[in-house]
Design a protein around this motif. Structure first.
Motif, PDB file in Angstrom:
ATOM      1  N   THR A  36      35.439   3.934 -68.388  1.00  0.00           N
ATOM      2  CA  THR A  36      35.557   2.760 -69.246  1.00  0.00           C
ATOM      3  C   THR A  36      35.996   3.155 -70.657  1.00  0.00           C
ATOM      4  N   GLN A  37      35.606   4.334 -71.086  1.00  0.00           N
ATOM      5  CA  GLN A  37      35.996   4.847 -72.413  1.00  0.00           C
ATOM      6  C   GLN A  37      36.528   6.268 -72.232  1.00  0.00           C
TER       7      GLN A  37
ATOM      8  N   ARG B  30      35.374  -5.890 -62.857  1.00  0.00           N
ATOM      9  CA  ARG B  30      36.354  -6.403 -63.838  1.00  0.00           C
ATOM     10  C   ARG B  30      36.885  -7.776 -63.451  1.00  0.00           C
ATOM     11  N   ARG B  47      37.784  -6.120 -74.562  1.00  0.00           N
ATOM     12  CA  ARG B  47      37.812  -4.789 -73.951  1.00  0.00           C
ATOM     13  C   ARG B  47      37.569  -3.694 -75.003  1.00  0.00           C
ATOM     14  N   TYR B  50      33.899  -3.556 -75.604  1.00  0.00           N
ATOM     15  CA  TYR B  50      33.198  -2.832 -74.539  1.00  0.00           C
ATOM     16  C   TYR B  50      33.254  -1.325 -74.770  1.00  0.00           C
ATOM     17  N   ASP B  53      31.233   0.219 -77.766  1.00  0.00           N
ATOM     18  CA  ASP B  53      29.832  -0.157 -77.974  1.00  0.00           C
ATOM     19  C   ASP B  53      28.950   0.493 -76.897  1.00  0.00           C
ATOM     20  N   MET B  56      27.185  -1.917 -74.398  1.00  0.00           N
ATOM     21  CA  MET B  56      28.159  -2.481 -73.453  1.00  0.00           C
ATOM     22  C   MET B  56      28.496  -1.495 -72.350  1.00  0.00           C
ATOM     23  N   LEU B  57      28.770  -0.255 -72.741  1.00  0.00           N
ATOM     24  CA  LEU B  57      29.147   0.754 -71.748  1.00  0.00           C
ATOM     25  C   LEU B  57      28.031   0.953 -70.723  1.00  0.00           C
ATOM     26  N   ILE B  60      27.827  -2.161 -68.433  1.00  0.00           N
ATOM     27  CA  ILE B  60      28.913  -2.143 -67.453  1.00  0.00           C
ATOM     28  C   ILE B  60      28.573  -1.149 -66.335  1.00  0.00           C
TER      29      ILE B  60
ATOM     30  N   ALA C  54      31.221 -10.585 -75.292  1.00  0.00           N
ATOM     31  CA  ALA C  54      31.306  -9.440 -74.390  1.00  0.00           C
ATOM     32  C   ALA C  54      30.003  -9.239 -73.619  1.00  0.00           C
ATOM     33  N   THR C  55      28.873  -9.323 -74.284  1.00  0.00           N
ATOM     34  CA  THR C  55      27.589  -9.116 -73.601  1.00  0.00           C
ATOM     35  C   THR C  55      27.371 -10.165 -72.518  1.00  0.00           C
ATOM     36  N   VAL C  58      29.394  -9.492 -69.385  1.00  0.00           N
ATOM     37  CA  VAL C  58      28.868  -8.389 -68.578  1.00  0.00           C
ATOM     38  C   VAL C  58      27.586  -8.829 -67.860  1.00  0.00           C
TER      39      VAL C  58
END
Lengths: 80, 80, 80, 80, 80, 80
Positions: A36-37, B30, B47, B50, B53, B56-57, B60, C54-55, C58
């Motif tokens: 994701t990153q 997704r 995105r 996400y 942060d 968020m990661l 996910i 975003a939160t 998810v």
């Protein structure tokens, strides 16, 4: 975007022991974050946040527990 | 509203390998976000949130772990 | 209070395909929100929050993943 | 403290249909909240928070999904 | 990084009783936190946060519940 | 640290009825909190936070739902 990253080390959920199953769960959880990153520098910065923040540590524990449930079932709980 | 979006690529949970099962889990996670927010420009903006942060990661990662549990069971954990 | 809302469209978890199972998971997740907040105007206002945050996106994905796990098991993962 | 509250209506997870299973999931989720906060006036105040807050609605949806997974398994997914 | 930490005490999910299974779930949840934050001094500081914060306590409970689900299944629920 | 606390009342997941299974789920969730924060005075203070806070109540519901899933499976869903 992150397709070249290997998401399941060894491409198998089967491990000889519960301990190695647990290690695989940690690795698989980390590899989703990597997918994701993909920027290693950003991840390095975020890693210090994870490790210092109580909520983050607990949420990571929850994710590893979920991954491990799947791996443990795949290995029939390493019962002889 | 989001009905035209394909939610399960290939309309099947069956994959040849664990690695491809993991890729499918990421895609399915997704696609739910895409179905909830069909505007590509908004998604693009989110995105970057996400990926920068830490919370968020991790969240996910939790969702992908849940999707993967289903896919892994569907494939009998790719055991021979 | 929300008893008149139909919570399971078609009153069945069985779907012909994985794709339709996924659509059912999204609908069932939305119908719980509808049952908890029956006022359409309030829901409409909240919907724009979901789709921009975003939160929220998810967390919705996590709920759909959980609903889908049940539906997929009900359908024996659509394996022939 | 909350022992007198009945936590499982009818003391059974078995329902004739998926729809009624879903209704039971909602009731069981609410009864845990009732057992944790037995004061009806406080619950009433909190209920308006639930229904107006996007995060709350999604988290309630997650809990109902988890309760429903158990009820659905108990009923063998209402498959004939 | 945290490879030397033993993640599954005794390298087995099998316990004689449910009580010991529950203790194992707590230990396994803590060991993931230890693997993510190997510095004992930082963990000690965070531990006081966990124990004083209502949200933290509940989230830890969620993680232990997930670990316990796996351990309980591994032990066939300690049914004779 | 919390080893003397009994984590599974009766050291068994088996209950005569679904209602008692639900009560056990609540107790087991509370006992994890007790094991993490053994100081009764601190827990008493936090308990009033739980009961007044909408998010807390919902998160507790999620944990109880997860514990109950395990207990229900252990009891084969109390099906005759």
């Amino acid at each position: 975007m992150a397709d070249p990253i290997q998401l399941v080390p060894g491409n198998s959920l089967i491990t000889p022991t519960a301990e190695e199953g647990r290690q695989l769960a940690i690795k698989m959880a980390r590899l989703i974050i990597k997918a994701t990153q993909p920027d290693a520098a950003v991840r390095e910065k975020l890693r210090s946040i994870y490790a210092q923040d109580a909520t983050m540590l607990v949420l990571i524990g929850q994710t590893v527990a979920t991954e491990f449930a799947t791996i443990a079932a795949a290995n029939s709980y390493w019962k002889k």
